[in-house]
Scaffold this motif. Sequence first.
Motif, PDB file in Angstrom:
ATOM      1  N   GLN A  89      77.676  16.916  27.429  1.00  0.00           N
ATOM      2  CA  GLN A  89      78.678  16.196  27.862  1.00  0.00           C
ATOM      3  C   GLN A  89      79.148  14.819  27.553  1.00  0.00           C
ATOM      4  O   GLN A  89      80.086  14.458  27.312  1.00  0.00           O
ATOM      5  CB  GLN A  89      78.465  16.659  29.607  1.00  0.00           C
ATOM      6  N   ARG A  90      77.635  14.170  27.865  1.00  0.00           N
ATOM      7  CA  ARG A  90      77.129  12.833  27.553  1.00  0.00           C
ATOM      8  C   ARG A  90      77.544  12.452  26.562  1.00  0.00           C
ATOM      9  O   ARG A  90      78.089  11.782  25.585  1.00  0.00           O
ATOM     10  CB  ARG A  90      76.082  12.702  27.825  1.00  0.00           C
ATOM     11  N   LEU A  91      76.878  13.558  25.074  1.00  0.00           N
ATOM     12  CA  LEU A  91      77.271  13.186  23.764  1.00  0.00           C
ATOM     13  C   LEU A  91      78.117  13.218  23.037  1.00  0.00           C
ATOM     14  O   LEU A  91      79.222  12.651  22.145  1.00  0.00           O
ATOM     15  CB  LEU A  91      76.106  14.446  23.305  1.00  0.00           C
ATOM     16  N   TYR A  92      79.160  14.255  23.789  1.00  0.00           N
ATOM     17  CA  TYR A  92      80.443  14.878  23.257  1.00  0.00           C
ATOM     18  C   TYR A  92      81.486  14.484  23.993  1.00  0.00           C
ATOM     19  O   TYR A  92      82.477  14.338  24.241  1.00  0.00           O
ATOM     20  CB  TYR A  92      80.853  16.330  22.750  1.00  0.00           C
ATOM     21  N   GLY A  93      81.523  13.991  25.125  1.00  0.00           N
ATOM     22  CA  GLY A  93      82.152  13.324  26.700  1.00  0.00           C
ATOM     23  C   GLY A  93      83.092  15.015  26.831  1.00  0.00           C
ATOM     24  O   GLY A  93      82.859  16.305  26.551  1.00  0.00           O
ATOM     25  N   GLY A  94      84.752  14.836  27.257  1.00  0.00           N
ATOM     26  CA  GLY A  94      85.355  15.885  27.324  1.00  0.00           C
ATOM     27  C   GLY A  94      86.192  16.071  28.830  1.00  0.00           C
ATOM     28  O   GLY A  94      85.433  15.114  29.927  1.00  0.00           O
ATOM     29  N   THR A  95      86.427  16.751  29.239  1.00  0.00           N
ATOM     30  CA  THR A  95      87.209  17.353  30.516  1.00  0.00           C
ATOM     31  C   THR A  95      86.665  18.365  31.326  1.00  0.00           C
ATOM     32  O   THR A  95      86.458  18.897  30.865  1.00  0.00           O
ATOM     33  CB  THR A  95      89.010  17.479  30.202  1.00  0.00           C
ATOM     34  N   ILE A  96      86.120  17.245  33.453  1.00  0.00           N
ATOM     35  CA  ILE A  96      85.735  17.951  33.575  1.00  0.00           C
ATOM     36  C   ILE A  96      86.342  19.045  34.682  1.00  0.00           C
ATOM     37  O   ILE A  96      87.114  17.830  35.247  1.00  0.00           O
ATOM     38  CB  ILE A  96      84.388  17.671  34.523  1.00  0.00           C
ATOM     39  N   THR A  97      86.807  19.991  35.447  1.00  0.00           N
ATOM     40  CA  THR A  97      87.813  19.894  36.281  1.00  0.00           C
ATOM     41  C   THR A  97      87.067  20.865  37.223  1.00  0.00           C
ATOM     42  O   THR A  97      85.961  21.602  36.678  1.00  0.00           O
ATOM     43  CB  THR A  97      88.436  21.679  35.328  1.00  0.00           C
TER      44      THR A  97
END
Lengths: 201, 451
Positions: A89-97
Amino acid sequence: MIIRLTSGETRNRLQAIGKLVDHPRELLFSSAGYVRRELQRHFAERDRTPNRLGGKRTHFWGAIRNATQMGEVTDRQAEINIADPRFAQRLYGGTITAKTPWPGSGLKLLTIPVDPRAHGRRASVFKRETGLQLIFLGGPKGGELAAFEGGPDLTTIYICKPSITQEPDPNALPPGDALEEAAKLGAEDYLATQIQADQPS
Amino acid sequence: MTTLLLLMAMISIEPLQDAIDKLSQRTPVGSQLRSADWAQVPLALRERAQFSAGVQSAAVMNRIQTGLLDVLQQNRNEFGALSDRSKFIAELAKIAEAEGLAPKDPALRGRVTDITSEIRTGLIYRTQTEMAYGYTNWKAGNDTAALNAFPAWELVRVEERVKKRDWLTRWQGAGGRLYGGRMIALKTDLVWERLSRFGTPWPPFDFNSGMGVEDVSRRECIDLGLITPQTRLAPPAAGEDFNSRVEATARGLTNAELRSLKDDFGPQLQVQGSKVQWESRTIADVARGADPAPLSIQLVSQRQAAALKDITGQDLDRYEWSVDKSALDHVINQHGDAARETSRGQLPVNLADLEGLPQALLTDSTFRSVPGDSTRFEVIYDLPDGGEALSLWEIRPGRGLKKRVSLVSVRKYMNQAPHVTAVAGSPAPHVRNVPGILNITPEQARINPNV
């Protein structure tokens, strides 16, 4: 998920060195081991930076360092494993739901700490540790969890949202060329020890 | 020399199987022992126990074990949310509070001795995950190729701490040497075990220390004089390695040592001769018969001992509730067949009914005497499917550690069926399959319309 590290140039260099040594698996251990050490030092360095909220340290990056382990190493390839899914998650980022409904209300909201005391703590733990009652102000589309702390005003402890989108952390990994350099240095250092061993003492 | 390398140093974000395996080997063990007392327990037992100082609750210890495995296995809950540190802490604290483990004195709340506190649950999480990863690193690092590529470790600070312990003094006290002021030793050096509060050669070496190890390359080791260029290192031979030494600590114990351990851990500990191990089997495991030793379920509690003294006249202090394979075979073979049990006015007993025995003994089961037999008694307990089980137990006054109350047989009825009472009046309530004799009549069985 696999991140490949070595460029063509590094690979060619390692292949050339690999032809010169008796123990190619040791060579790959050395090369990948230097990369792993570079990663661990990077994570340890990042762990020295306090969290932005200024709350109690959870040592996120220290945990990532611990989870950085040698994976499978054969005569032909080496693997380093960062066994913590939070790193992706840190490396690529993205949406957390939000996925888990809140007990009672069934609301699906993330609780994002904005108060330093809430850093790394779920709301239930915050309540237990501080003795403060949290009051939800909002609805299914979001809101906040706030607390009275002796006075008439509410203090916001958590912001509540159905989802958040995080940007990739450009410094999650060390610079690519540092890792390439570590891979080459690991191989060259190992080759140097083999040349030393072959020399008459 | 002819191998063509296709090197791809890869980073893969996957669970670590060695860490999972290491944690899975641990059996949850509840005990009042504090950390200093646990340090006196043989390392072989400590290494295979999931324990936490002063915590007796089986529910809490089980949650610690499953919660940590969820994190290492990267499991998700039923809604798809990933297990993590904060979830572990929140759920463990909740269970511990529900178990009534929060200190009554508000002044003691929130301290490291308070199992419901974040500081304690966080410490458990940190120590256990670091141990699992430390073991993985140690195991991978003792592979022959790894050992020769990186023969040594350096003790380094990996996380900052407000109060730092004096690791330099501790290192030297453990027999460690300094190389240019650096704390470096071969991975095979015993200094790592001596350094550790936990007796293991991998980090963490103490609670919340912030210290870890970093690989030292072959080249650096040669430059520092730890090895020569010609040195070839090999992992310790089987029998001389760490695991063999650990196993040896659980063998050849004296009677006094065994008795002391048994006093501390009761039926959680399985004693075979002079060797001890944690009891990790279930009733299903015993029924499958891989290990013929009887399964000790728990000690007869004081309350149970008092009730049973009234019934049998015998003092059952320090006795253990126990089941063995022959009794389980009898139950399944003689009382597992639906047609035969129906003809007896009973329900067939299955393994799931027997798995409920430990819980039944913890809760409000009913004890009843067997007329004319002071060595046997009955325990009646409810089953989750609505049935009721009548189990027969025998007092077996063995010597020393083998005083047992052993299961003889189990019959199953519909809950509240009047025939349970009727059966109790029979002179031999344990079931024997005597042809032509029914303990109750089919008409009695039909008293309950659900039969």
